[in-house]
Design a protein around this motif. Structure first.
Motif, short mmCIF file in Angstrom:
data_model
loop_
_atom_site.label_atom_id
_atom_site.label_comp_id
_atom_site.label_asym_id
_atom_site.label_seq_id
_atom_site.Cartn_x
_atom_site.Cartn_y
_atom_site.Cartn_z
N GLU A 128 -2.79 -3.34 -1.28
CA GLU A 128 -3.62 -3.57 -2.48
C GLU A 128 -3.28 -4.88 -3.20
OE1 GLU A 128 -3.13 0.13 -4.53
OE2 GLU A 128 -4.18 1.13 -2.87
N GLN A 129 -2.29 -5.61 -2.69
CA GLN A 129 -1.94 -6.88 -3.34
C GLN A 129 -3.02 -7.93 -3.07
OE1 GLN A 129 0.63 -6.84 -5.53
NE2 GLN A 129 0.40 -4.72 -4.83
N PRO A 130 -3.35 -8.75 -4.07
CA PRO A 130 -4.42 -9.73 -3.86
C PRO A 130 -4.13 -10.71 -2.72
CG PRO A 130 -3.30 -10.06 -5.99
CD PRO A 130 -2.82 -8.75 -5.43
N GLU A 131 -2.86 -11.02 -2.49
CA GLU A 131 -2.54 -12.01 -1.43
C GLU A 131 -2.65 -11.40 -0.03
OE1 GLU A 131 -0.53 -11.06 -3.90
OE2 GLU A 131 0.59 -12.74 -4.76
N TYR A 132 -2.49 -10.06 0.06
CA TYR A 132 -2.50 -9.41 1.38
C TYR A 132 -3.94 -9.11 1.78
CZ TYR A 132 -0.98 -6.61 5.33
OH TYR A 132 -0.79 -6.12 6.61
N TYR A 133 -4.55 -10.10 2.42
CA TYR A 133 -5.97 -10.04 2.76
C TYR A 133 -6.25 -9.10 3.94
CZ TYR A 133 -4.03 -12.81 6.40
OH TYR A 133 -3.25 -13.18 7.44
N VAL A 134 -5.21 -8.74 4.72
CA VAL A 134 -5.41 -8.12 6.03
C VAL A 134 -6.27 -6.84 5.96
CG1 VAL A 134 -4.21 -7.08 8.03
CG2 VAL A 134 -3.24 -9.10 6.90
#
Ligand code: AVI
Length: 338
Positions: free
Chosen positions: A61-67
């Motif tokens: 759910e982190q904005p940087e973790y696009y995967v």
């Protein structure tokens, strides 16, 4: 395979639960061996205790973790094509059985799938994941297998209906989990999954793609420190379960893009010299020395398709997301693996 037991009354809506008794992992031996290597290393399979699983969900759910978000969006976009390719009555097999949202997206896209079989090395995990799915898909035949999916599987021997066995087998392996394996092990896993398929069956697999190093390093070292906490949680687990005294404050998490090996490498770096004990054995880590935690390989369409071809899998179709590039591949058996 041992004779599968059908236990509908005890299986929370499942058609079957089968425990294939995968060999138990030896946490102590694996951790001590990893800490004794010249390049200290901890096996990432041990990340996922209860807290580790919670932290991994938080990573997604982190904005940087696009995967996760990117793959899900792509799955939704290509749903009609997947429906067309799979045809009616597919038998869906999911090694890992972890991502309830993604499997629901796939099942919703398909044309009257005949059955679903989830598998995982943790019997409790696969059983509860499949029971939750069965509650939402009461008319779908659903089975749960406690199985190490890196090992072979006789799909024809699964206690499924004749209708399910007659459907196209569709093995679903999302999340780019394939990227966490060393390439030689990724090839071995693809060959194993290839072994579950007959002519006309398919493997639907997610593979994250190479992109700018800034985006990759941010994805694996988020601002909120969740990925750092996920890594340090393994240190807490070692201290708790193996009577260890590693000072987690003396370790700093770092994610590095390695362009030569096309992978993000995750490390814990010692802030100072430290002496510690784990499982009754003594260790030293010097200032700036690293503990290698995990790799996440990134592919191009070509590098992934080459790997698949070596496993005897031919690309029928591949899709790439519009934003942060992520690929989903429809692979079919072709000839023999090399
Ligand atoms: C599970 N796997 C696909 C994740 C990844 O992106 O390689 C594991 C992960 N480790 C830290 N962040 C995510």
């Amino acid at each position: 395979m041992t004779e599968p037991r059908k236990m509908p009354s005890q299986t929370g809506g499942l058609s079957f639960f089968e425990d294939m008794h995968p060999p138990a992992a030896d946490f102590r031996a694996d951790i001590l061996a990893g800490l004794s290597k010249p390049q200290k290393a901890l096996p990432p399979k041990y990340y996922y205790d209860e807290e580790g699983s919670r932290l991994f969900d938080a990573i997604t759910e982190q904005p940087e973790y696009y995967v996760t978000g990117t793959e899900l969006e792509l799955m939704r976009t290509i749903g009609p094509e997947l429906r067309e390719l799979a045809g009616e009555g597919a038998l869906v097999l999911e090694p890992g059985a972890g991502s309830s949202v993604k499997i629901r997206t796939l099942l919703d896209a398909l044309d009257s799938p005949s059955a679903y079989v989830g598998m995982d090395i943790s019997g409790d995990h696969v059983r509860s994941a499949c029971e939750a799915l069965a509650a939402d898909y009461p008319s779908l035949e659903i089975g749960a297998l406690c199985h190490d999916f890196t090992q072979s599987l006789d799909v024809a021997a699964l206690p499924l209906s004749a209708k399910a066995h007659a459907g196209r087998r569709l093995v679903f392996f999302p999340g780019s989990t394939i990227g966490n394996f060393e390439l030689i092990d990724a090839l071995a896993l693809l060959k194993t999954l290839r072994g579950w398929l007959r002519e006309g069956d398919a493997l639907l697999i997610g593979a994250d793609m190479r992109k700018a190093s800034e985006a990759l390093e941010a994805a694996y070292d988020d601002e909120a420190g969740v990925t750092a906490a996920f890594n340090l949680n393994l240190i807490a687990r070692i201290n708790r379960e193996l009577d260890g005294d590693i000072d987690a404050d003396g370790l700093q998490y770092r994610a590095l893009w390695n362009p030569y090996r096309s992978r993000v490498e995750m490390y814990l770096v010692a802030r100072r010299d430290m002496h510690f004990t784990v499982g009754g054995e003594r260790f030293v880590i010097r200032k700036d020395e690293t503990i290698h935690m995990e790799n996440s390989h990134k592919f191009t369409l070509e590098t992934f398709q080459d790997l698949a071809a070596k496993a005897g899998l031919r690309s029928r179709k591949a899709w790439v997301s519009a934003r942060e590039p992520f690929s989903i591949h429809w692979l079919e058996p072709a000839g023999e693996a090399c």
